[in-house]
Design a protein around this motif. Structure first.
Motif, short mmCIF file in Angstrom:
data_model
loop_
_atom_site.label_atom_id
_atom_site.label_comp_id
_atom_site.label_asym_id
_atom_site.label_seq_id
_atom_site.Cartn_x
_atom_site.Cartn_y
_atom_site.Cartn_z
N TYR A 100 0.87 -1.10 -0.10
CA TYR A 100 0.10 0.08 0.13
C TYR A 100 0.78 1.26 -0.12
CZ TYR A 100 -3.32 -3.45 1.80
OH TYR A 100 -3.87 -4.75 2.06
N ARG A 101 0.48 2.32 -0.72
CA ARG A 101 1.29 3.42 -0.56
C ARG A 101 0.38 4.51 0.25
NH1 ARG A 101 2.51 5.28 -6.06
NH2 ARG A 101 4.47 4.25 -5.87
N LEU A 102 1.19 4.65 1.36
CA LEU A 102 0.40 5.71 2.48
C LEU A 102 1.28 6.78 2.44
CD1 LEU A 102 0.16 2.94 5.17
CD2 LEU A 102 -1.55 3.66 3.39
N ARG A 103 0.70 7.91 3.13
CA ARG A 103 1.17 9.34 3.21
C ARG A 103 1.52 9.71 4.62
NH1 ARG A 103 -3.53 11.91 2.58
NH2 ARG A 103 -4.59 10.14 2.26
N PRO A 104 2.86 9.65 4.86
CA PRO A 104 3.47 9.71 6.31
C PRO A 104 2.90 11.17 6.78
CG PRO A 104 4.97 9.15 5.07
CD PRO A 104 3.98 9.27 3.93
N ALA A 105 2.40 11.66 7.80
CA ALA A 105 2.11 12.91 8.34
C ALA A 105 1.00 13.39 7.21
CB ALA A 105 3.13 13.93 8.49
N GLY A 106 0.27 12.38 6.53
CA GLY A 106 -0.90 12.98 5.90
C GLY A 106 -2.19 13.19 6.44
N ALA A 107 -3.03 14.17 6.08
CA ALA A 107 -4.27 14.43 6.23
C ALA A 107 -5.14 13.25 6.16
CB ALA A 107 -4.74 15.67 5.75
N PRO A 108 -6.17 12.99 7.06
CA PRO A 108 -7.22 11.91 7.02
C PRO A 108 -8.37 12.35 5.73
CG PRO A 108 -7.57 13.41 9.07
CD PRO A 108 -6.52 13.87 8.25
N THR A 109 -8.80 11.24 5.21
CA THR A 109 -10.00 11.49 4.45
C THR A 109 -11.29 11.67 5.18
OG1 THR A 109 -8.75 9.97 2.61
CG2 THR A 109 -11.06 10.41 2.56
N VAL A 110 -12.02 12.81 4.82
CA VAL A 110 -13.03 13.15 5.40
C VAL A 110 -14.09 13.02 4.20
CG1 VAL A 110 -14.67 14.16 7.15
CG2 VAL A 110 -12.31 13.76 7.60
N ARG A 111 -14.84 12.22 3.83
CA ARG A 111 -15.55 12.62 2.44
C ARG A 111 -17.05 12.08 2.57
NH1 ARG A 111 -12.21 9.29 -1.29
NH2 ARG A 111 -10.51 10.79 -1.10
N TYR A 112 -17.28 11.72 3.85
CA TYR A 112 -18.36 10.68 3.86
C TYR A 112 -19.35 11.66 5.14
CZ TYR A 112 -20.78 6.36 3.11
OH TYR A 112 -21.99 5.69 2.80
N ALA A 113 -20.44 11.82 4.60
CA ALA A 113 -21.31 12.35 5.63
C ALA A 113 -21.49 12.09 6.95
CB ALA A 113 -22.68 12.87 4.72
N ASP A 114 -21.82 10.90 7.10
CA ASP A 114 -21.92 10.22 8.42
C ASP A 114 -20.67 10.31 9.20
OD1 ASP A 114 -24.10 9.01 7.86
OD2 ASP A 114 -23.34 6.99 7.96
N VAL A 115 -19.47 10.41 8.78
CA VAL A 115 -18.14 10.55 9.40
C VAL A 115 -17.85 12.04 9.53
CG1 VAL A 115 -15.58 10.54 9.26
CG2 VAL A 115 -16.96 8.70 8.31
N GLU A 116 -18.52 13.04 8.72
CA GLU A 116 -18.23 14.41 9.16
C GLU A 116 -19.21 14.78 10.37
OE1 GLU A 116 -19.60 16.88 5.58
OE2 GLU A 116 -17.86 16.09 4.38
N ARG A 117 -20.44 14.34 10.21
CA ARG A 117 -21.53 14.55 11.23
C ARG A 117 -20.99 13.93 12.58
NH1 ARG A 117 -25.62 13.46 7.32
NH2 ARG A 117 -25.41 11.34 7.66
N HIS A 118 -20.36 12.78 12.62
CA HIS A 118 -19.78 12.21 13.89
C HIS A 118 -18.64 13.01 14.44
CE1 HIS A 118 -18.42 9.29 16.67
NE2 HIS A 118 -19.54 8.85 16.59
N LEU A 119 -18.01 13.46 13.54
CA LEU A 119 -16.52 14.46 14.01
C LEU A 119 -17.27 15.71 14.71
CD1 LEU A 119 -13.98 13.62 11.03
CD2 LEU A 119 -13.86 13.26 13.51
N GLU A 120 -18.09 16.28 13.68
CA GLU A 120 -18.86 17.52 14.34
C GLU A 120 -19.49 17.30 15.56
OE1 GLU A 120 -20.16 19.27 10.16
OE2 GLU A 120 -21.56 19.37 11.58
N ALA A 121 -20.23 16.25 15.83
CA ALA A 121 -20.69 15.98 17.45
C ALA A 121 -19.82 16.02 18.27
CB ALA A 121 -21.82 14.73 17.14
N ARG A 122 -18.55 15.54 17.98
CA ARG A 122 -17.55 15.30 18.87
C ARG A 122 -16.63 16.57 19.11
NH1 ARG A 122 -13.94 11.00 16.50
NH2 ARG A 122 -12.66 11.12 18.34
N ASN A 123 -17.12 17.62 18.21
CA ASN A 123 -16.46 18.98 18.34
C ASN A 123 -15.06 18.85 17.87
OD1 ASN A 123 -18.53 20.65 19.10
ND2 ASN A 123 -18.11 19.96 21.48
#
Ligand code: FAD
Length: 268
Positions: A100-123
């Motif tokens: 797998y090609r990975l990105r050291p210190a790379g930003a996470p992927t947040v592309r999915y509404a469920d994940v966005e909403r969950h992160l928002e709810a966790r502030n």
């Protein structure tokens, strides 16, 4: 950087190890049961990532010739929940290791509404890889999509049907039949549209937890068919056949099963 894992490694242990080291690329695939070697087979995916986004090579044994080869990603024929290994030449290849090609210190992927909403709810305003992994695991747990021996919905194979990908015209036809402009859909890079199999099953008249004897829909996720204690494979197939027939009758959309059928005919 490239990371090679042997086929027999536990997938989620690998994901956790990459997240702990700050290597981005597979964090959204947290909590998927199984081993590394199976991930290229159906191009495992969830919450906005697929392994085909990061796989560079797959080391394989060709059971036809007995030779060990390294296939690059292009040669793997990846598509949505599919690959050369799964549909073009099933049984020919044994996956030995995946890179797998990975990105050291790379930003996470947040592309999915469920994940966005969950992160928002966790502030969580600027999430780390660990934040995204924690949200994905929590969302999956809420849908009985992690293996938990105490969960009454645990006896499933995950999503039973793939999300159907249709033309834009077909999407408009289904929307008109559903009489709902809020019908969930995701536009594909080639202009086609991915529909939600779970939504179609619900709108075809099934509800969570509903079942036939020992087999039924998960109480937390319409796309998971749960085989309760004592159920046989043929009971699962009979129930899945019913789901599929109802969706076809209501919307004219033929759902394709995600699991590989063993010793039983595929759904008609
Ligand atoms: C609760 C639950 C949630 C799930 N969620 C997801 C999800 O979000 N996304 C997703 O994509 N999948 C999901 N799945 C499906 C499943 O986790 C994946 O398909 C996973 O890759 C299966 O891994 P496994 O090691 O158990 O493979 P198996 O189920 O044993 O095998 C799957 C297929 O791959 C082949 N195979 C396995 N290993 C190799 C190898 N080394 N070489 C060649 N062929 C091989 C097998 O012959 C079989 O055809 C879920 C399943 C469950 C039960």
């Amino acid at each position: 950087m490239e990371l090679t894992a042997a086929a027999g490694e536990v997938w989620d242990d690998l994901v956790r190890a990459t997240v702990e080291r700050g290597w981005a690329g597979i964090e959204c695939l947290s909590g998927i049961p199984g081993l590394v070697g199976a991930t290229p087979i159906q191009n495992v995916g969830a919450y906005g990532q697929e392994v085909s986004d990061t796989v560079t090579t797959v080391r394989v044994l060709d059971t036809g010739s007995g030779r060990i080869l390294t296939l690059d990603a292009r040669e793997c024929g990846f598509a949505y929940r599919d690959s050369r290994f799964r549909s073009v030449e099933p049984g020919r290849w044994v996956v030995l290791a995946v890179t797998y090609r990975l990105r050291p210190a790379g930003a996470p992927t947040v592309r999915y509404a469920d994940v966005e909403r969950h992160l928002e709810a966790r502030n969580v305003a600027s999430p780390s890889l660990a934040d995204v992994r924690a949200s994905v695991l929590a969302i999956r747990r809420g849908k009985s999509m992690v293996l938990d021996p105490h969960d009454p919905n645990r006896r499933s194979c995950g999503s039973f049907f793939m999300n159907p990908i249709v033309s834009a015209a077909e999407c408009a036809r289904v929307e008109a039949l559903a009489r709902d402009s809020g019908m969930p859909r995701w536009r594909e890079p080639d202009g086609r549209v991915k529909l939600s199999a779970a939504w179609l099953i619900e709108r075809a008249g099934f509800s969570r937890g509903e079942g036939d004897g020992l087999v039924g829909l998960s109480t937390r996720h319409t796309l998971a068919v749960v085989a309760h204690e004592g159920a046989r494979a043929r009971d699962v197939v009979a129930f899945a056949t019913k789901l599929r027939a109802r969706v076809l009758e209501r919307f004219g959309v033929r759902l394709t099963p995600e699991p590989v059928f063993w010793g039983l005919p595929a759904l008609e």
